[in-house]
Scaffold this motif. Structure first.
Motif, PDB file in Angstrom:
ATOM      1  N   PHE A  71       1.910  -3.389  18.046  1.00 40.16           N
ATOM      2  CA  PHE A  71       3.533  -3.549  18.261  1.00 40.16           C
ATOM      3  C   PHE A  71       3.393  -5.157  18.709  1.00 40.16           C
ATOM      4  O   PHE A  71       4.751  -6.260  18.326  1.00 40.16           O
ATOM      5  CB  PHE A  71       4.213  -2.754  19.605  1.00 40.16           C
ATOM      6  CG  PHE A  71       3.997  -1.718  19.008  1.00 40.16           C
ATOM      7  CD1 PHE A  71       4.000  -1.058  18.035  1.00 40.16           C
ATOM      8  CD2 PHE A  71       4.061  -0.092  20.446  1.00 40.16           C
ATOM      9  CE1 PHE A  71       3.564   0.651  17.721  1.00 40.16           C
ATOM     10  CE2 PHE A  71       4.397   0.786  20.161  1.00 40.16           C
ATOM     11  CZ  PHE A  71       4.257   1.099  18.383  1.00 40.16           C
ATOM     12  N   ALA A  72       2.375  -5.740  20.215  1.00 34.48           N
ATOM     13  CA  ALA A  72       2.818  -6.920  20.086  1.00 34.48           C
ATOM     14  C   ALA A  72       2.514  -8.099  19.202  1.00 34.48           C
ATOM     15  O   ALA A  72       3.354  -9.419  18.076  1.00 34.48           O
ATOM     16  CB  ALA A  72       1.257  -7.075  21.348  1.00 34.48           C
ATOM     17  N   ASP A  73       1.313  -7.911  18.073  1.00 33.72           N
ATOM     18  CA  ASP A  73       1.170  -8.825  16.836  1.00 33.72           C
ATOM     19  C   ASP A  73       1.972  -8.579  15.994  1.00 33.72           C
ATOM     20  O   ASP A  73       3.026  -9.650  15.467  1.00 33.72           O
ATOM     21  CB  ASP A  73      -0.428  -8.590  16.205  1.00 33.72           C
ATOM     22  CG  ASP A  73      -1.443  -8.149  17.035  1.00 33.72           C
ATOM     23  OD1 ASP A  73      -1.428  -9.049  18.198  1.00 33.72           O
ATOM     24  OD2 ASP A  73      -2.472  -7.440  16.707  1.00 33.72           O
ATOM     25  N   ALA A  74       2.877  -7.799  16.169  1.00 34.49           N
ATOM     26  CA  ALA A  74       4.270  -7.450  15.381  1.00 34.49           C
ATOM     27  C   ALA A  74       4.672  -8.321  15.590  1.00 34.49           C
ATOM     28  O   ALA A  74       6.504  -8.734  14.222  1.00 34.49           O
ATOM     29  CB  ALA A  74       4.516  -6.293  14.358  1.00 34.49           C
ATOM     30  N   LEU A  75       5.063  -8.215  16.686  1.00 37.67           N
ATOM     31  CA  LEU A  75       6.658  -9.425  17.126  1.00 37.67           C
ATOM     32  C   LEU A  75       6.065 -10.802  17.163  1.00 37.67           C
ATOM     33  O   LEU A  75       6.911 -11.591  18.062  1.00 37.67           O
ATOM     34  CB  LEU A  75       6.964  -8.573  18.759  1.00 37.67           C
ATOM     35  CG  LEU A  75       7.612  -6.987  18.666  1.00 37.67           C
ATOM     36  CD1 LEU A  75       7.429  -6.990  19.656  1.00 37.67           C
ATOM     37  CD2 LEU A  75       9.261  -7.577  17.959  1.00 37.67           C
ATOM     38  N   SER A  76       4.588 -11.076  17.274  1.00 32.45           N
ATOM     39  CA  SER A  76       4.170 -12.679  17.239  1.00 32.45           C
ATOM     40  C   SER A  76       4.071 -12.468  18.490  1.00 32.45           C
ATOM     41  O   SER A  76       4.425 -14.025  19.164  1.00 32.45           O
ATOM     42  CB  SER A  76       5.169 -12.951  16.434  1.00 32.45           C
ATOM     43  OG  SER A  76       5.202 -13.490  15.569  1.00 32.45           O
ATOM     44  N   LEU A  77       3.978 -12.010  19.492  1.00 34.04           N
ATOM     45  CA  LEU A  77       3.549 -12.240  21.011  1.00 34.04           C
ATOM     46  C   LEU A  77       2.354 -12.014  21.668  1.00 34.04           C
ATOM     47  O   LEU A  77       0.969 -11.521  20.515  1.00 34.04           O
ATOM     48  CB  LEU A  77       4.279 -11.262  21.518  1.00 34.04           C
ATOM     49  CG  LEU A  77       5.664 -11.033  21.719  1.00 34.04           C
ATOM     50  CD1 LEU A  77       5.949  -9.169  21.910  1.00 34.04           C
ATOM     51  CD2 LEU A  77       6.298 -12.165  22.308  1.00 34.04           C
ATOM     52  N   PRO A 209      16.396 -12.854  23.281  1.00 32.42           N
ATOM     53  CA  PRO A 209      16.266 -13.238  20.840  1.00 32.42           C
ATOM     54  C   PRO A 209      15.867 -14.113  21.115  1.00 32.42           C
ATOM     55  O   PRO A 209      15.314 -14.695  22.168  1.00 32.42           O
ATOM     56  CB  PRO A 209      17.995 -13.063  21.191  1.00 32.42           C
ATOM     57  CG  PRO A 209      18.673 -12.398  22.179  1.00 32.42           C
ATOM     58  CD  PRO A 209      17.432 -12.609  23.497  1.00 32.42           C
ATOM     59  N   PRO A 210      15.280 -14.501  20.315  1.00 31.92           N
ATOM     60  CA  PRO A 210      15.433 -13.647  18.485  1.00 31.92           C
ATOM     61  C   PRO A 210      14.589 -12.227  18.615  1.00 31.92           C
ATOM     62  O   PRO A 210      15.089 -10.907  17.423  1.00 31.92           O
ATOM     63  CB  PRO A 210      15.335 -14.399  17.374  1.00 31.92           C
ATOM     64  CG  PRO A 210      13.961 -15.061  17.366  1.00 31.92           C
ATOM     65  CD  PRO A 210      14.402 -15.558  19.541  1.00 31.92           C
ATOM     66  N   ILE A 211      13.603 -11.609  19.307  1.00 29.33           N
ATOM     67  CA  ILE A 211      13.400 -10.443  19.040  1.00 29.33           C
ATOM     68  C   ILE A 211      13.924  -8.832  20.170  1.00 29.33           C
ATOM     69  O   ILE A 211      14.330  -8.682  19.028  1.00 29.33           O
ATOM     70  CB  ILE A 211      12.255 -10.272  19.958  1.00 29.33           C
ATOM     71  CG1 ILE A 211      11.143 -11.345  20.063  1.00 29.33           C
ATOM     72  CG2 ILE A 211      11.374  -9.037  20.042  1.00 29.33           C
ATOM     73  CD1 ILE A 211       9.443 -11.642  20.199  1.00 29.33           C
ATOM     74  N   GLY A 212      14.254  -9.840  21.071  1.00 27.26           N
ATOM     75  CA  GLY A 212      16.026  -8.040  21.511  1.00 27.26           C
ATOM     76  C   GLY A 212      17.302  -8.516  20.946  1.00 27.26           C
ATOM     77  O   GLY A 212      17.357  -9.253  21.025  1.00 27.26           O
ATOM     78  N   LYS A 213      17.325  -7.586  21.044  1.00 28.48           N
ATOM     79  CA  LYS A 213      18.591  -7.738  20.228  1.00 28.48           C
ATOM     80  C   LYS A 213      19.510  -7.117  21.751  1.00 28.48           C
ATOM     81  O   LYS A 213      21.140  -7.690  21.544  1.00 28.48           O
ATOM     82  CB  LYS A 213      19.306  -6.150  19.807  1.00 28.48           C
ATOM     83  CG  LYS A 213      18.538  -6.637  18.126  1.00 28.48           C
ATOM     84  CD  LYS A 213      18.925  -5.282  17.405  1.00 28.48           C
ATOM     85  CE  LYS A 213      17.689  -5.432  15.920  1.00 28.48           C
ATOM     86  NZ  LYS A 213      18.176  -4.851  15.212  1.00 28.48           N
TER      87      LYS A 213
END
Length: 235
Positions: A71-77, A209-213
């Motif tokens: 999950f973290a990798d998918a969000l570039s974290l 944002p831009p990750i969270g909405k």
């Protein structure tokens, strides 16, 4: 008769038609007030079930942490963005039995094997049996559909804590388990369900944002989870 999961959504329904054998994290943190609820000793009916369940929980925890890293990798974290908060996590392993209609009788109106709800933690990993009274998920179009089933795969749900953490970038999966069907009165199903959470004192902050909405108020994991658990408990 001990739970009605739809109460978590504010929907009053008859109790869920299931039995659960529940065990979980039992290696406490040294605080009796915390350990007595979140890390209570497990009770085993026999050594064989203890051995099998302990091995299974260890494997599921490893898998859950791997998912959180993905999950973290998918969000570039950073890869440990989520697992930094699962050093001493709480989790529960349920063996759920969904009895046949020949055992429980005709369901009441609005009664399910598990009523509509979302899971409360980060991820839920299920090994389940399909059936006429099986798992359904609620789509973004507002339609209940049978959950996809592959006998060689697990079913994975996003939970409420992860939805809050990602600011609803990923939504918690609303789902239910249908009541036993008159078309299959002898249907008897079992599911293995691993509910994964975080450290009991983890502070869950929405990703900006831009990750969270959506920016949710910060919560302490154990406080948030306890409120949810209290809501569904009938007895």
């Amino acid at each position: 008769g001990a739970e009605a999961n739809a109460y978590a959504e504010g929907l009053e329904t008859p109790p869920d038609l299931k039995e659960s054998y529940s065990v979980g994290a039992s290696d406490g943190v040294g605080d009796p007030a915390v350990d007595s609820f979140w890390f209570a000793p497990n009770v085993w009916p026999n050594p064989g079930l203890e051995s099998a369940s302990t091995t299974y929980m260890a494997s599921m925890r490893t898998l859950a942490d791997t998912l959180l890293e993905l999950f973290a990798d998918a969000l570039s974290l950073p890869t440990d963005h989520f697992t930094a908060h699962t050093r001493h996590p709480t989790y529960t392993f349920n063996i759920n039995w969904y009895p046949p209609m020949t055992v429980v009788g005709t369901p009441e109106e609005g009664q399910f094997r598990i009523g509509p709800h979302t899971d409360f933690g980060t991820v839920t990993i299920l090994d389940r049996e399909p059936g006429a009274g099986g798992l359904q998920v609620y789509t973004k179009d507002g339609v209940w559909v049978d959950a996809p089933y592959d006998p060689d795969a697990f079913t994975v749900n996003i939970g409420d804590l992860m939805a809050r953490w990602t600011g609803d970038r990923w939504r918690s999966t609303r789902h239910r388990v249908l009541p036993p069907s008159a078309d299959a009165p002898d249907e008897d199903l079992v599911s293995l369900i691993f509910f994964y959470e975080t450290d009991h004192d983890a502070r869950i902050r929405s990703l900006a944002p831009p990750i969270g909405k959506v920016s949710y108020p910060e919560v302490t994991a154990s406080v948030y989870l306890k409120e949810k658990l209290d809501a569904i408990t009938m007895a």
